[in-house]
Design a protein around this motif. Structure first.
Motif, short mmCIF file in Angstrom:
data_model
loop_
_atom_site.label_atom_id
_atom_site.label_comp_id
_atom_site.label_asym_id
_atom_site.label_seq_id
_atom_site.Cartn_x
_atom_site.Cartn_y
_atom_site.Cartn_z
N LYS A 1 -9.44 12.22 5.16
CA LYS A 1 -8.84 11.26 4.16
C LYS A 1 -9.27 9.79 4.45
O LYS A 1 -8.76 9.03 5.23
CB LYS A 1 -7.40 11.30 3.88
CG LYS A 1 -6.85 12.40 3.62
CD LYS A 1 -5.30 12.39 3.33
CE LYS A 1 -4.80 13.85 2.37
NZ LYS A 1 -3.35 13.67 1.94
N THR B 1 -8.01 8.13 -0.35
CA THR B 1 -6.65 7.62 0.18
C THR B 1 -5.72 8.66 0.53
O THR B 1 -5.69 9.89 0.04
CB THR B 1 -6.09 6.96 -0.93
OG1 THR B 1 -5.95 7.60 -2.18
CG2 THR B 1 -6.91 5.69 -1.30
N THR B 2 -4.80 8.41 1.31
CA THR B 2 -3.78 9.28 2.00
C THR B 2 -2.93 9.85 0.61
O THR B 2 -2.42 10.98 0.95
CB THR B 2 -2.96 8.76 3.12
OG1 THR B 2 -2.26 7.43 2.28
CG2 THR B 2 -3.74 8.25 4.18
N ASP B 3 -2.69 9.20 -0.31
CA ASP B 3 -1.73 9.76 -1.44
C ASP B 3 -2.56 10.82 -2.12
O ASP B 3 -2.05 11.52 -3.10
CB ASP B 3 -1.21 8.86 -2.08
CG ASP B 3 -2.18 7.79 -2.80
OD1 ASP B 3 -3.39 7.71 -2.35
OD2 ASP B 3 -1.80 7.35 -3.91
#
Length: 181
Positions: free
Chosen positions: A35, A11-13
């Protein structure tokens, strides 16, 4: 001969810093970052770039095998592509040596466990959703498309592509609504 690194999070986070540092310390001259989910190879452009760029004697390095693939089939396909190039696969945190029978077996076991972990996570997620629905907490996602608007636009003679464009959604969503109507 070169050593290339591949770092991936789902995930991007999530952060890639630790993976990149380990790969750099292990001697990777280039590290590609991504990602994207590891449950499929689809859309993983950085991995595709590395696989296309490998030459005989090169090494593709990851920190852990589950960064490369989350299914046994994908892992085997990736390893086959690496071998076809005359390159090798290594992992900084796991002793993977694909040139021996034991190393191949160990690699396959790691792939099985990565796939198993993914399946367990999906089961837990589905159990949680079922409990939330039963408790009345979860009622599904918000309706994003007004079905009546879609049907009305179709009656007015607009095609699925035009409707999708006007509403800012995919054609597939429009086709689903029209099929159900």
């Amino acid at each position: 001969m070169a050593t290339y690194g591949y770092a991936r999070v789902s995930t991007t986070d999530q952060d890639l810093t630790t993976q990149v540092e380990k790969l750099t310390q292990a001697g990777c001259t280039i590290v590609r970052e991504e990602k994207m989910s590891g449950t499929t190879r689809e859309g993983r452009k950085e991995l595709d770039t590395l696989l296309a760029f490998l030459h005989p004697g090169d090494v593709l390095m990851v920190t852990k095998i589950d960064r490369l693939a989350r299914s046994v089939g994908d892992l085997q396909d990736i390893v086959k592509a690496i071998r076809a190039k005359g390159a090798a696969l290594k992992a900084t945190d796991q002793s993977v040596d694909t040139s021996t029978a034991a190393g191949k077996a160990f690699l396959d076991m790691l792939g099985v466990f990565a796939e198993f972990e993914t399946n367990l996570r999906k089961e837990r997620q589905m159990d949680g959703i079922a409990k939330a629905k039963k408790a009345g907490v979860y009622k599904g996602g918000k309706t994003r498309i007004d079905r009546e608007t879609v049907i009305q636009m179709k009656v007015e003679g607009h095609g699925p592509s035009a409707i999708a464009k006007a509403l800012g959604v995919s054609r597939m969503q429009i086709h689903r609504i029209l099929t159900q109507a």
